[in-house]
Design a protein around this motif. Structure first.
Motif, PDB file in Angstrom:
ATOM      1  N   ASN A 211      -3.342   1.132  -3.581  1.00 55.63           N
ATOM      2  CA  ASN A 211      -4.137   1.534  -2.432  1.00 55.63           C
ATOM      3  C   ASN A 211      -4.718   0.450  -1.656  1.00 55.63           C
ATOM      4  O   ASN A 211      -4.878  -0.700  -1.931  1.00 55.63           O
ATOM      5  N   ASP A 212      -5.552   0.924  -0.689  1.00 55.94           N
ATOM      6  CA  ASP A 212      -6.024  -0.097   0.213  1.00 55.94           C
ATOM      7  C   ASP A 212      -7.468  -0.759  -0.781  1.00 55.94           C
ATOM      8  O   ASP A 212      -8.006  -0.084  -1.273  1.00 55.94           O
TER       9      ASP A 212
ATOM     10  N   VAL B 262       0.820  -1.045  -0.097  1.00 56.72           N
ATOM     11  CA  VAL B 262       0.006  -0.042   0.088  1.00 56.72           C
ATOM     12  C   VAL B 262       0.802   1.256   0.082  1.00 56.72           C
ATOM     13  O   VAL B 262       1.852   1.396   1.072  1.00 56.72           O
TER      14      VAL B 262
END
Length: 317
Positions: free
Chosen positions: A298-299, A215
């Motif tokens: 990203n998450d 991430v």
């Protein structure tokens, strides 16, 4: 010459039925009786078997009052006569009559050639069928060309394999005005780095971006000199170890609503990085001049992937 009985000089002049008429009876004509002749008195009976008469010779005459041997009792077969068709070479019977196929008149011309007409009709039908088949095949080909020429025109997020040109070919052939970039020219952030451990990268030197599987990792491409604003198609070449991945795509700081799909198209073996090179794409709206394109982990993303190249092509109008 006065009317009267001048006699008969030849059998052909006798009237065998003279006894039926008044003038014949007056001249002494009598009906036949016994086996003798009939007609006028003095008529000549010259009966002979068929075929015995010789032309040019005098036929024997019977003495007056004598009756030659008759050919047989009336109604019984005559030994001296047989039907011509019973003799060799005799008259042709009805079953032996030559047959003629069609045609009118005495010229013996045949009727219409129905066999030729049938063959002609079959040839015409075959030509029509062949023409229809060719037209149908041509129509299907045009449909196939239309489908193949517009592959990926809908805004899907990914494609399988290396179906799109590399960055260098995209920039040099038909798309020289549209930018392209290799891995080494990208700005790396969030722990990403370059490597060339396994083969298959199309970037210069076989270099690709690695350490993307965390991430915050991202690559940034600054697109400069875009001559016209509008919709474009962004292609990203990536590699995966035989399993699906995805990332977040941001254009000028704004994230797309859908993630950048990096699917395992073709189901390459898991763990085989060298066979896991694929190409994906997404439609992006860019401004004239300079734009910033980011691919980030990203998450919620599955980022087990490496990045090779990015390039632009003209998107849907």
């Amino acid at each position: 010459m006065t009317s009267g009985n001048n006699g008969a000089s030849t059998p052909e002049d006798d009237d065998p039925f003279g006894y039926l008429y008044a003038d014949g009876q007056a001249n002494g004509a009598q009906p036949p009786s016994g086996g003798g002749g009939y007609g006028y008195p003095g008529s000549v009976n010259r009966v002979r078997p068929v075929g015995q008469r010789q032309y040019g010779q005098q036929a024997p005459t019977a003495a007056y009052g004598q009756v030659p041997q008759q050919q047989g009792t009336y109604g019984q077969p005559n030994a001296h006569y047989a039907a011509p068709e019973t003799h060799p070479g005799g008259a042709t019977t009805a079953s032996q009559q030559p047959s003629y196929s069609g045609g009118h008149g005495s010229g013996g011309r045949g009727g219409p050639n129905t066999k030729g007409l049938l063959i002609g009709a079959i040839a015409v039908v075959a030509a029509v069928v062949i023409g229809i088949s060719v037209a149908m095949l041509g129509g299907d080909g045009e449909k196939d060309d239309a489908a193949g020429g517009d592959t990926g025109s809908t805004p899907t997020q990914s494609e399988s394999g290396d179906s799109r040109p590399s960055a260098s070919s995209s920039a040099g052939a038909g798309a020289a005005d549209l930018p392209a970039v290799d891995a080494k020219a990208l700005r790396l952030e969030g722990g990403t780095a370059t490597a060339s451990d396994f083969k298959g990268s199309k970037a210069a030197g076989g270099v690709y971006v690695t350490n993307f599987n965390q991430v915050g990792a991202k690559v940034i491409w600054s697109v400069n000199g875009l001559e016209k604003a509008g919709s474009y198609r962004l292609y990203v070449r990536y590699g995966i170890p035989g399993k699906d991945a995805n990332a977040t795509l941001l254009v000028n700081g704004t994230a797309n609503t859908q993630p950048l799909n990096m699917e395992n198209f073709g189901n390459t073996p898991e763990g085989d990085w060298e066979k896991g090179w694929k190409t994906t794409w997404a439609n992006v709206n860019l401004n004239k001049g300079t734009n910033t394109i980011e691919v980030a982990c990203n998450d919620g993303n599955q980022c087990d992937a490496v990045l090779d190249q990015m390039y632009l092509s003209k998107g849907e109008s």
